[in-house]
Scaffold this motif. Sequence first.
Motif, short mmCIF file in Angstrom:
data_model
loop_
_atom_site.label_atom_id
_atom_site.label_comp_id
_atom_site.label_asym_id
_atom_site.label_seq_id
_atom_site.Cartn_x
_atom_site.Cartn_y
_atom_site.Cartn_z
N GLY A 191 37.80 31.02 42.49
CA GLY A 191 36.16 30.93 42.48
C GLY A 191 35.38 32.00 43.33
N GLU A 192 36.22 32.48 44.15
CA GLU A 192 35.42 32.74 45.08
C GLU A 192 35.32 34.60 44.81
N ARG A 193 34.58 35.71 45.37
CA ARG A 193 34.39 37.05 45.17
C ARG A 193 35.30 37.45 46.18
N HIS A 194 36.45 39.09 45.98
CA HIS A 194 36.73 39.57 46.78
C HIS A 194 37.42 40.77 46.67
N PRO A 195 37.22 41.67 47.42
CA PRO A 195 38.14 42.55 46.98
C PRO A 195 39.89 43.23 46.36
N TYR A 196 39.94 43.99 45.77
CA TYR A 196 41.66 43.50 44.78
C TYR A 196 41.88 45.59 45.27
N ARG A 197 43.24 45.48 44.79
CA ARG A 197 43.10 46.75 45.24
C ARG A 197 44.26 47.48 43.94
N LEU A 198 44.05 47.96 42.65
CA LEU A 198 44.79 48.70 41.89
C LEU A 198 46.03 49.53 42.46
N PRO A 199 47.12 49.87 41.57
CA PRO A 199 48.42 50.70 41.81
C PRO A 199 48.27 52.04 42.59
N ASP A 200 46.92 52.35 41.52
CA ASP A 200 46.26 53.94 41.77
C ASP A 200 45.91 53.74 42.80
N GLY A 201 45.38 53.20 43.69
CA GLY A 201 44.42 52.55 45.38
C GLY A 201 43.37 52.39 44.97
N THR A 202 42.96 52.55 43.96
CA THR A 202 41.66 51.77 43.28
C THR A 202 40.88 50.50 43.90
N LEU A 203 40.33 50.44 44.40
CA LEU A 203 39.64 49.08 45.17
C LEU A 203 38.19 48.81 44.25
N PHE A 204 38.26 47.51 44.16
CA PHE A 204 37.49 46.67 43.16
C PHE A 204 36.99 45.28 43.47
N GLU A 205 35.70 44.86 43.42
CA GLU A 205 35.34 43.27 43.42
C GLU A 205 35.46 42.28 42.27
N ALA A 206 36.15 40.99 43.10
CA ALA A 206 36.59 40.27 41.67
C ALA A 206 36.23 38.73 41.92
N THR A 207 36.43 38.40 40.78
CA THR A 207 36.86 36.43 40.94
C THR A 207 38.07 36.23 40.21
N ILE A 208 38.35 35.44 40.91
CA ILE A 208 40.03 34.25 40.11
C ILE A 208 39.12 33.41 39.06
N GLU A 209 38.83 33.79 38.12
CA GLU A 209 39.15 32.53 37.38
C GLU A 209 39.58 32.27 37.31
N GLY A 210 41.21 31.95 37.10
CA GLY A 210 42.15 31.58 36.65
C GLY A 210 43.67 32.05 36.38
N VAL A 211 44.85 31.55 35.70
CA VAL A 211 45.81 32.37 35.47
C VAL A 211 46.56 32.20 34.02
N ARG A 212 47.30 32.91 33.34
CA ARG A 212 47.55 32.66 31.59
C ARG A 212 48.59 32.10 31.61
N PRO A 213 48.88 31.43 30.74
CA PRO A 213 50.72 30.72 30.53
C PRO A 213 51.97 31.45 30.94
N SER A 214 51.41 32.83 30.97
CA SER A 214 52.21 33.91 30.77
C SER A 214 52.38 33.92 32.03
N GLY A 215 51.69 33.20 33.83
CA GLY A 215 51.57 34.61 34.51
C GLY A 215 50.33 35.64 34.64
#
Length: 242
Positions: A191-215
Amino acid sequence: MIYRIDETTSTNDDARDARYRHGDIVWAERQTAGRGQRGHTWLSPRGENLTFTLVLEPHFLPVGEQFLLSEIVTLALTELFDRYGIDTRIKWTNDIYTGDRKLVGMLIEHDLAGGRLARTLAGIGINVNQTRFDPSLPNPVSMASATGRTFDREEVLGRFHELFMARYAQLERGEKEAIQHDYRLRMYRLGERHPYRLPDGTLFEATIEGVRPSGALLLRRTDGSLGEYLFREVEFVIDAKG
């Protein structure tokens, strides 16, 4: 049963021996080639921490639901630390953090038989009494440095085993939704907004909402879009001084 050995390359390698059965723990005082996620090595001073592998034979569990095993291991760990007054969270997929510092690392490996799991090895490293860490490590912490006291490692391991087997029994009873619910509530940065990084180095901000049963991790971006990310598809950006 807990098997204590002095030294091995990796407890996950040692635990592949067929003499270890479901529920057994292989605990080594020293690993010469311990493995972590993303190809990292796991080094631990002799006699200070816990490096062990939990052997499981979850024949009842379909391959597509294997993430439930990660969920119950991490839940048992957070419940363990509750017993010692240490507030912890599960950093997706299966690290354990207190604050912004890493207390537990884990590597889970599966052997399959058809569409079901035959054998699962959960290699776990808990920082217990270590207080001096390699400066190259970004954010380590131990039970001792978090609380200011030392711990009986055998007692800690025994308590974890009891808590885990209770969670495993819950999974055997088919209480999957309850497990997934508990895992979500324990997620680091939920539920908190934080930065994340993609494998190509791209940064973006997002909020964790949960996880699928698949992980798959569910991240809500600032533009409102919802992304699903599997292991290695996204990386947390964490201030090492946090």
